[in-house]
Design an enzyme around this catalytic site. Structure first.
Site, PDB file in Angstrom:
ATOM      1  N   HIS A 158       1.721   4.181  -3.071  1.00 52.50           N
ATOM      2  CA  HIS A 158       1.598   5.647  -2.999  1.00 52.50           C
ATOM      3  C   HIS A 158       2.747   6.292  -3.798  1.00 52.50           C
ATOM      4  O   HIS A 158       2.571   7.339  -4.421  1.00 52.50           O
ATOM      5  CB  HIS A 158       1.640   6.132  -1.555  1.00 52.50           C
ATOM      6  CG  HIS A 158       0.303   6.063  -0.863  1.00 52.50           C
ATOM      7  ND1 HIS A 158      -0.846   6.598  -1.405  1.00 52.50           N
ATOM      8  CD2 HIS A 158      -0.061   5.529   0.333  1.00 52.50           C
ATOM      9  CE1 HIS A 158      -1.867   6.395  -0.571  1.00 52.50           C
ATOM     10  NE2 HIS A 158      -1.418   5.740   0.482  1.00 52.50           N
ATOM     11  N   HIS A 213       0.841  -1.204   0.000  1.00 53.56           N
ATOM     12  CA  HIS A 213       0.000   0.000   0.000  1.00 53.56           C
ATOM     13  C   HIS A 213       0.883   1.264   0.000  1.00 53.56           C
ATOM     14  O   HIS A 213       0.673   2.175  -0.808  1.00 53.56           O
ATOM     15  CB  HIS A 213      -0.910  -0.019   1.234  1.00 53.56           C
ATOM     16  CG  HIS A 213      -1.787   1.183   1.396  1.00 53.56           C
ATOM     17  ND1 HIS A 213      -3.133   1.174   1.125  1.00 53.56           N
ATOM     18  CD2 HIS A 213      -1.508   2.444   1.817  1.00 53.56           C
ATOM     19  CE1 HIS A 213      -3.643   2.370   1.350  1.00 53.56           C
ATOM     20  NE2 HIS A 213      -2.680   3.163   1.778  1.00 53.56           N
ATOM     21  N   GLU A 214       1.870   1.285   0.878  1.00 53.42           N
ATOM     22  CA  GLU A 214       2.721   2.484   0.981  1.00 53.42           C
ATOM     23  C   GLU A 214       3.579   2.666  -0.272  1.00 53.42           C
ATOM     24  O   GLU A 214       3.717   3.776  -0.783  1.00 53.42           O
ATOM     25  CB  GLU A 214       3.606   2.409   2.237  1.00 53.42           C
ATOM     26  CG  GLU A 214       2.850   2.399   3.554  1.00 53.42           C
ATOM     27  CD  GLU A 214       1.799   3.490   3.677  1.00 53.42           C
ATOM     28  OE1 GLU A 214       2.000   4.586   3.132  1.00 53.42           O
ATOM     29  OE2 GLU A 214       0.749   3.223   4.278  1.00 53.42           O
ATOM     30  N   ASP A 267     -10.204  13.734   7.494  1.00 55.70           N
ATOM     31  CA  ASP A 267      -9.419  12.784   6.691  1.00 55.70           C
ATOM     32  C   ASP A 267      -9.188  13.321   5.272  1.00 55.70           C
ATOM     33  O   ASP A 267      -9.351  12.597   4.287  1.00 55.70           O
ATOM     34  CB  ASP A 267     -10.147  11.431   6.660  1.00 55.70           C
ATOM     35  CG  ASP A 267      -9.359  10.341   5.962  1.00 55.70           C
ATOM     36  OD1 ASP A 267      -8.121  10.337   6.053  1.00 55.70           O
ATOM     37  OD2 ASP A 267     -10.003   9.497   5.303  1.00 55.70           O
ATOM     38  N   HIS A 273      -9.559   8.183   3.035  1.00 59.18           N
ATOM     39  CA  HIS A 273      -9.594   6.764   3.433  1.00 59.18           C
ATOM     40  C   HIS A 273     -11.033   6.269   3.592  1.00 59.18           C
ATOM     41  O   HIS A 273     -11.254   5.110   3.902  1.00 59.18           O
ATOM     42  CB  HIS A 273      -8.874   6.558   4.765  1.00 59.18           C
ATOM     43  CG  HIS A 273      -7.415   6.815   4.736  1.00 59.18           C
ATOM     44  ND1 HIS A 273      -6.867   8.056   4.988  1.00 59.18           N
ATOM     45  CD2 HIS A 273      -6.365   5.988   4.471  1.00 59.18           C
ATOM     46  CE1 HIS A 273      -5.547   7.983   4.892  1.00 59.18           C
ATOM     47  NE2 HIS A 273      -5.217   6.753   4.574  1.00 59.18           N
ATOM     48  N   TYR A 275      -3.998  14.768  -2.800  1.00 60.46           N
ATOM     49  CA  TYR A 275      -4.392  13.981  -1.624  1.00 60.46           C
ATOM     50  C   TYR A 275      -5.540  14.638  -0.877  1.00 60.46           C
ATOM     51  O   TYR A 275      -5.445  14.949   0.312  1.00 60.46           O
ATOM     52  CB  TYR A 275      -3.180  13.787  -0.710  1.00 60.46           C
ATOM     53  CG  TYR A 275      -3.287  12.550   0.152  1.00 60.46           C
ATOM     54  CD1 TYR A 275      -3.532  11.303  -0.405  1.00 60.46           C
ATOM     55  CD2 TYR A 275      -3.134  12.627   1.521  1.00 60.46           C
ATOM     56  CE1 TYR A 275      -3.623  10.172   0.375  1.00 60.46           C
ATOM     57  CE2 TYR A 275      -3.221  11.502   2.320  1.00 60.46           C
ATOM     58  CZ  TYR A 275      -3.469  10.273   1.737  1.00 60.46           C
ATOM     59  OH  TYR A 275      -3.558   9.145   2.517  1.00 60.46           O
ATOM     60  N   GLU A 326      -5.832   6.602  -2.462  1.00 61.43           N
ATOM     61  CA  GLU A 326      -5.956   5.514  -1.487  1.00 61.43           C
ATOM     62  C   GLU A 326      -6.461   4.227  -2.146  1.00 61.43           C
ATOM     63  O   GLU A 326      -6.017   3.130  -1.809  1.00 61.43           O
ATOM     64  CB  GLU A 326      -6.907   5.935  -0.356  1.00 61.43           C
ATOM     65  CG  GLU A 326      -6.261   6.829   0.677  1.00 61.43           C
ATOM     66  CD  GLU A 326      -5.078   6.158   1.357  1.00 61.43           C
ATOM     67  OE1 GLU A 326      -5.155   4.943   1.642  1.00 61.43           O
ATOM     68  OE2 GLU A 326      -4.061   6.827   1.578  1.00 61.43           O
TER      69      GLU A 326
END
Lengths: 88, 338
Positions: B164, B160-161, B252, B257, B175, B184
């Protein structure tokens, strides 16, 4: 000094809020107020970083600012860590 | 003709309109313009403006030693033997698996396509319940041990990271709001694909959960998110699975998310129709075609046109467009197919 700290975002996106009151020395209170007041450089490529909304209230006024992972002052970072560990 | 160099003086709104009409050089210019402006602000611009030589995507793992500092102590780098610290070895191995997946599946040389080194920081901070990408590298906390555990050891979190990073270099999606939710979404999509590959599962065996291995038994839920059933992974999970329940709040980053649950559910449904590998290719090519301000409708439109192109090249199932249409219709995003 009263504190109200909101932590949002992050990979988990589960918000956390810490409210309370701490007794700090005059110098330490001043350092905390200054840490909240200083404008920090932003990093807009942060993804999944936390957003920290920090609010301090003392007899002289209310001090509030928003930070992220890249610009959270060390002083505030350690204060939050202590709160999370139950030290404050 | 619009070249990359010429596009820098064209206003972003015009670049965006041209990008929406399929002009890829304008899309690149739009993304580059945004990225370079951001880099200028973070004083790394000089590095970016240079023509960098292609690298080999070497892995470097640093130990933050429970300080809130990155790159404190280099503990393992490419080709070195495992160390005693399992978090270090896990970060090294899982980031290598992600790199290999993108290399073997899409021919991508590391996360930027240009061999960018893959830098991980483990043991960040004290009881730090998070993992993040900062534009250059990944950073993982150990978790507090009460609700969360080591983030560096979870393949889906690492993927996931890292994705990005891929998104930053290929679409640079903003973002916030819908572009942020798409940012995301792509990280969850490839997080779950790579998790299934890592665990050698097929879609019927998979749990479609994100972050199930970083939550403890005390945590009130089974994972952080669910692609199959958004909003059900834990007691705090507010992800919608349909546009009817779209989150309009400011929290958020306007729900990056949260609203990602909507395309996440559509991705899951689409995988059931045409399989995860065809979806992976369609989603990856779509990511490359998106731009900084793309919203949900832009993505659906691009998914359809990408699928049409891939069908004509016989690279994905003939019913891919129908599968995308049906999947997104079920979450309230009906595409117009021409």
């Amino acid at each position: 000094m009263k504190y109200d700290i909101n932590i949002e975002g992050g990979f988990t996106a589960i918000p956390k809020r810490f409210e309370g009151e701490v007794k700090l020395g005059k110098d330490e209170e001043k350092e905390m107020r200054e840490a909240v007041s200083v404008t920090q450089q932003d990093n807009s490529q942060l993804r999944d970083g936390f957003t920290y909304t920090v609010k301090f209230t003392d007899e002289d006024g209310i001090y509030e600012s928003q930070f992220n992972e890249s610009n959270l002052p060390k002083k505030i970072r350690h204060f939050i860590t202590d709160i999370q560990k139950g030290n404050n | 003709m619009c070249t990359k160099a010429h596009c820098y003086i064209i206003p972003p709104y015009l670049l965006e309109k041209l990008a929406k009409h399929g002009n890829r050089s304008c899309k690149r210019a739009l993304n580059d313009t945004g990225r370079i402006a951001e880099r200028r602000r973070s004083s790394l611009n000089n590095l970016l403006l240079r023509n960098q030589a292609e690298g080999s995507g070497e892995r470097f793992v640093y130990d933050s030693q429970n300080q809130f500092e990155q790159r404190m102590k280099l503990v393992r780098q490419e080709g070195q033997d495992p160390v005693e610290d399992e978090s270090v070895n896990n970060a090294y191995d899982t980031s290598g698996f992600v790199r290999k997946y993108f290399q073997e599946t899409f021919g991508l040389n590391s996360i930027d396509g240009n061999g960018l080194d893959i830098i991980s920081n483990v043991h960040y901070g004290e009881a730090y319940n998070n993992a993040y990408w900062d534009g250059d590298e990944m950073t993982y906390g150990d978790g507090d041990g009460k609700e969360f555990t080591d983030f560096a050891s979870a393949i889906d979190v690492v993927a996931h990271e890292l994705v990005h990073g891929v998104t930053q270099f290929f679409a640079n999606l903003e973002y916030q709001s819908q572009p942020g939710a798409l940012n995301e979404h792509f990280s969850d999509v490839f997080g779950t694909i790579i998790k299934q590959k890592y665990l050698e599962q097929d879609i019927a065996d998979a749990d479609w959960l994100i972050g199930d291995s970083v939550v403890t038994e005390e945590f009130p839920g089974v994972a952080i998110r669910s692609m199959k059933a958004p909003g059900t992974a834990n007691d705090f999970d507010t992800q919608p699975d349909h546009m009817d329940n779209y989150y309009n709040g400011m929290g958020d980053n306007q729900g990056v998310h949260i609203n990602s649950g909507i395309p996440n559910k559509a991705f899951y449904l689409c995988c059931l129709e045409i399989g995860i590998d065809d979806c992976a290719l369609i989603w990856f090519e779509t990511l490359k075609a998106l731009w900084r301000t793309s919203d949900f409708n832009d993505m659906v439109e691009t998914l359809v046109s990408t699928a049409q192109q891939l069908i004509s090249e016989d690279k994905v199932a003939q019913n891919a467009v129908e599968a995308i249409s049906m999947s997104f219709s079920q979450v309230g995003l009906t595409p117009i197919v021409v």
